[in-house]
Scaffold this motif. Structure first.
Motif, PDB file in Angstrom:
ATOM      1  N   GLY A 234       2.526   1.855  -3.341  1.00 39.02           N
ATOM      2  CA  GLY A 234       1.123   2.898  -4.182  1.00 39.02           C
ATOM      3  C   GLY A 234       0.913   1.329  -5.322  1.00 39.02           C
ATOM      4  O   GLY A 234       0.635   1.821  -6.484  1.00 39.02           O
TER       5      GLY A 234
ATOM      6  N   LYS B 144       1.874  10.669  -0.916  1.00 37.98           N
ATOM      7  CA  LYS B 144       1.220  11.642  -1.359  1.00 37.98           C
ATOM      8  C   LYS B 144       0.775  13.018  -0.318  1.00 37.98           C
ATOM      9  O   LYS B 144       0.048  13.347  -0.409  1.00 37.98           O
TER      10      LYS B 144
ATOM     11  N   ASP C  44     -13.263   4.569   2.988  1.00 33.93           N
ATOM     12  CA  ASP C  44     -12.669   4.515   1.849  1.00 33.93           C
ATOM     13  C   ASP C  44     -11.392   4.403   2.368  1.00 33.93           C
ATOM     14  O   ASP C  44     -10.470   4.429   2.990  1.00 33.93           O
TER      15      ASP C  44
ATOM     16  N   MET D 264      -1.624  -1.405  -7.335  1.00 28.55           N
ATOM     17  CA  MET D 264      -2.859  -1.771  -6.648  1.00 28.55           C
ATOM     18  C   MET D 264      -3.334  -2.747  -6.039  1.00 28.55           C
ATOM     19  O   MET D 264      -2.607  -3.583  -6.887  1.00 28.55           O
TER      20      MET D 264
ATOM     21  N   LEU E 257      -7.250   4.838   1.657  1.00 27.35           N
ATOM     22  CA  LEU E 257      -6.013   6.268   1.628  1.00 27.35           C
ATOM     23  C   LEU E 257      -4.503   6.044   0.833  1.00 27.35           C
ATOM     24  O   LEU E 257      -4.152   4.644   0.594  1.00 27.35           O
ATOM     25  N   GLN E 258      -4.512   7.331   0.028  1.00 27.11           N
ATOM     26  CA  GLN E 258      -3.755   7.213  -0.562  1.00 27.11           C
ATOM     27  C   GLN E 258      -2.283   7.349   0.140  1.00 27.11           C
ATOM     28  O   GLN E 258      -1.608   7.323   1.483  1.00 27.11           O
ATOM     29  N   ALA E 259      -0.797   6.268  -0.563  1.00 30.40           N
ATOM     30  CA  ALA E 259       0.032   5.819   0.315  1.00 30.40           C
ATOM     31  C   ALA E 259       0.611   7.408   0.813  1.00 30.40           C
ATOM     32  O   ALA E 259       0.141   8.600   0.030  1.00 30.40           O
ATOM     33  N   SER E 260       1.716   7.587   1.839  1.00 30.83           N
ATOM     34  CA  SER E 260       1.930   8.273   2.770  1.00 30.83           C
ATOM     35  C   SER E 260       2.983   9.476   2.138  1.00 30.83           C
ATOM     36  O   SER E 260       2.797  10.478   2.006  1.00 30.83           O
TER      37      SER E 260
ATOM     38  N   SER F 108       1.174  -0.877  -0.345  1.00 32.31           N
ATOM     39  CA  SER F 108       0.242   0.247  -0.029  1.00 32.31           C
ATOM     40  C   SER F 108       1.287   1.088  -0.019  1.00 32.31           C
ATOM     41  O   SER F 108       1.150   2.345  -0.441  1.00 32.31           O
ATOM     42  N   GLU F 109       2.183   1.077   0.621  1.00 31.63           N
ATOM     43  CA  GLU F 109       3.066   2.514   0.323  1.00 31.63           C
ATOM     44  C   GLU F 109       3.491   2.666  -0.295  1.00 31.63           C
ATOM     45  O   GLU F 109       4.073   3.662  -1.025  1.00 31.63           O
TER      46      GLU F 109
END
Lengths: 119, 420
Positions: free
Chosen positions: A16, A51, A44, A18, A46-49, A13-14
């Motif tokens: 990015g 970002k 929801d 998919m 959350l996008q990678a840290s 997840s970090e």
């Protein structure tokens, strides 16, 4: 009672990466099961840290640090807010979150403050 | 191996999540909600006996269903049922897919149909509204008799009897287990929605200091409504009702003051309105409006509530739109109360004199004679027009008419504030 379910991050997840077709499909079914049961309030990813950013507070001081952050296992990668009668019920729902790859992971459950808690 | 007290709490949680679908699926088999509930509870007992040792199974719902079905087979073999049911049951059991060995065989559609069938049964118009509410909360909502009793401020034995009698009535009237379709659905849907809204209103009427099970009824009603929206996604009034409840529930934190006093909509601190629920309500309303030709009564009421929800301050409220919505509502479900609400909206849109003109036409209405909101509204409009003595008299009259202590205090405060 409202509970927030916090999915903790992992290397994928970090990075990015998919989610796989399988995971997306299983997650979709799980989300639908929450909706069908009338307990889903919000959720929801959350996008990678990388970002994101952090704001550090001390007195009047504000210091901004850009992501990424290193302590992967403690970062939050997604959340749900559900309505449940008890922590046990929230735990039961959380156990049903799919994990098709069988990897290790963690979801933290926290009770949301409500008005009655402040009285 | 989990310690047994942890397991029994986990089993409680599993029951809350699974019981409605379990009872629904069993009702399809045995065609009787009372028997279905007994079989489901027998399965629960088995779980309480076995799971502390074996652990909670991966698919607890399927385990409970398989156990209950086996129990049903036992009953058939012991010939405890009448011959006709024996044959029916035998046929059903032969043709049912064995969901325990292949959970995917229980298609989500079938399960949904079963749950819907159960709801239409527990909300059947042959039962009184109180009986429908109690039975639905018990079989579909998963509440215990004790919880229902606490929530409705009724003794537990009374609720127990109400539920038993309801099951008997359904059995004697031979109410079929089925989901109505087409025009029959349109006929039967209001009797389902009114039960859900009745439960919501019971919770909404709860005041600070009440047993927490009472305001929790709002959450139970919302949950039931959302479940119905998932089961009947093309029915606009279901979404309308959910929208109405989400938006009304959004105001819970703002409705009570620091000393437990009632706070009117116009005086509420809108920062305390729950934006999460408002967003959900507006989404549900949009769905209802998309599906509707003409808007139904719940959707209209939700649209009115949405006008308030969208306004950052009372002054920002789109009063013209609210008047138009009340016009539509009055045509669908004409009532003096709706006329009164329309008069209030008109007074906000066109000034107090315009509103007063409408209200004065209602003062002769027999059904409003004991309704405290009529003199309350009249007093408010008179006060705005500077007719303070008349206003004071109206507030005092309103205070005398209401049974609610906090409302009375509020009205007497308003009367006292009317000074020349």
């Amino acid at each position: 009672m409202r509970f927030m379910l916090l999915i903790k991050a992992n290397e994928d997840s970090e990075a990015g990466v998919m989610p796989s077709e399988e995971l997306l499909s299983e997650m979709g079914k799980f989300n639908q099961s929450l909706i069908d049961a009338g307990v889903m309030l919000a959720g929801d990813g959350l996008q990678a840290s990388s970002k994101g950013a952090r704001v550090y507070f001390s007195g009047d001081e504000r210091k901004v640090t850009d992501g990424p952050f290193t302590e992967t296992k403690e970062l939050v990668a997604g959340f749900w807010i559900i309505e449940a009668k008890s922590l046990d019920e929230a735990i039961e729902w959380t156990k049903r979150v799919p994990n098709p790859t069988g990897e290790e992971g963690q979801i933290e459950i926290r009770q949301v403050f409500e008005e009655s808690d402040f009285q | 191996m989990t310690p047994s007290s942890d397991t029994s709490r986990a089993i409680d949680a599993v029951w809350r999540i699974e019981s409605a679908r379990l009872i629904a699926g069993l009702t399809r088999i045995v065609r009787d909600v009372g028997l279905a509930e007994e079989l489901a509870q027998d399965a629960l007992v088995a779980a309480l006996e076995q799971w502390p040792e074996s652990g909670v199974p991966d698919n607890p719902g399927a385990w409970l269903m398989a156990t209950a079905r086996n129990r049903a087979i036992d009953l058939v073999r012991r010939d405890a049922m009448r011959q006709r049911k024996h044959e029916e049951l035998g046929r059903e059991l032969e043709t049912q897919p064995d969901t325990a060995s292949d959970p995917s065989a229980a298609a989500e559609d079938e399960v949904g149909d079963d749950l819907l069938g159960l709801v239409f049964m527990t909300c059947h118009p042959v039962l009184s509204t109180e009986a429908r509410a109690a039975l639905t909360l018990r079989l579909v909502g998963g509440l215990t008799t004790a919880e229902i009793a606490r929530a409705f401020l009724v003794p537990e034995p009374t609720v127990g009897q109400r539920i038993s009698r309801a099951k008997r009535t359904l059995s004697e009237a031979r109410v079929p287990f089925e989901v109505p379709a087409g025009p029959e659905l349109r006929d039967r849907l209001p009797s389902v929605l009114e039960v859900v809204y009745l439960i919501f209103n019971e919770g909404y009427a709860a005041t600070a200091g009440d047993d927490w099970m009472r305001p929790a009824l709002c959450q139970d009603a919302l949950r039931l409504g959302r479940i119905l929206a998932g089961l009947m996604p093309r029915e606009p009034e279901v979404h309308g009702l959910v929208a109405l409840m989400e938006i009304q529930a959004s105001r819970t934190r703002a409705r009570t003051g620091p000393r437990g006093e009632a706070v009117l909509l116009f005086d509420q601190d809108r920062a305390r309105w729950d934006q999460l629920l408002i967003r959900r309500g507006l989404t549900a309303l949009a769905r209802a409006e998309l599906l509707s030709g003409a808007l139904g009564p719940y959707t209209l009421q939700a649209a009115i509530a949405a006008c308030h929800a969208r306004a950052r301050t009372p002054e920002d409220t789109d009063w013209e739109r609210i008047v138009a919505l009340y016009d539509a509502l009055a045509q669908l479900t004409p009532s003096p109360v709706i006329e009164l609400n329309r008069a209030v909206a008109l007074s906000m849109a066109d000034g107090p004199a315009a509103g007063l003109e409408l209200v004065d036409q209602l003062t002769g209405e027999p059904s409003l004679r004991a309704y405290h909101l009529l003199p309350s509204v009249r007093g408010d409009l008179l006060a705005k027009l500077g007719r303070t003595n008349e206003a004071r008299a109206e507030f005092e009259r309103a205070a005398g008419l209401t049974g609610n202590r906090r409302e009375r205090e509020l009205l007497l405060r308003r009367a006292a504030a009317c000074t020349n």
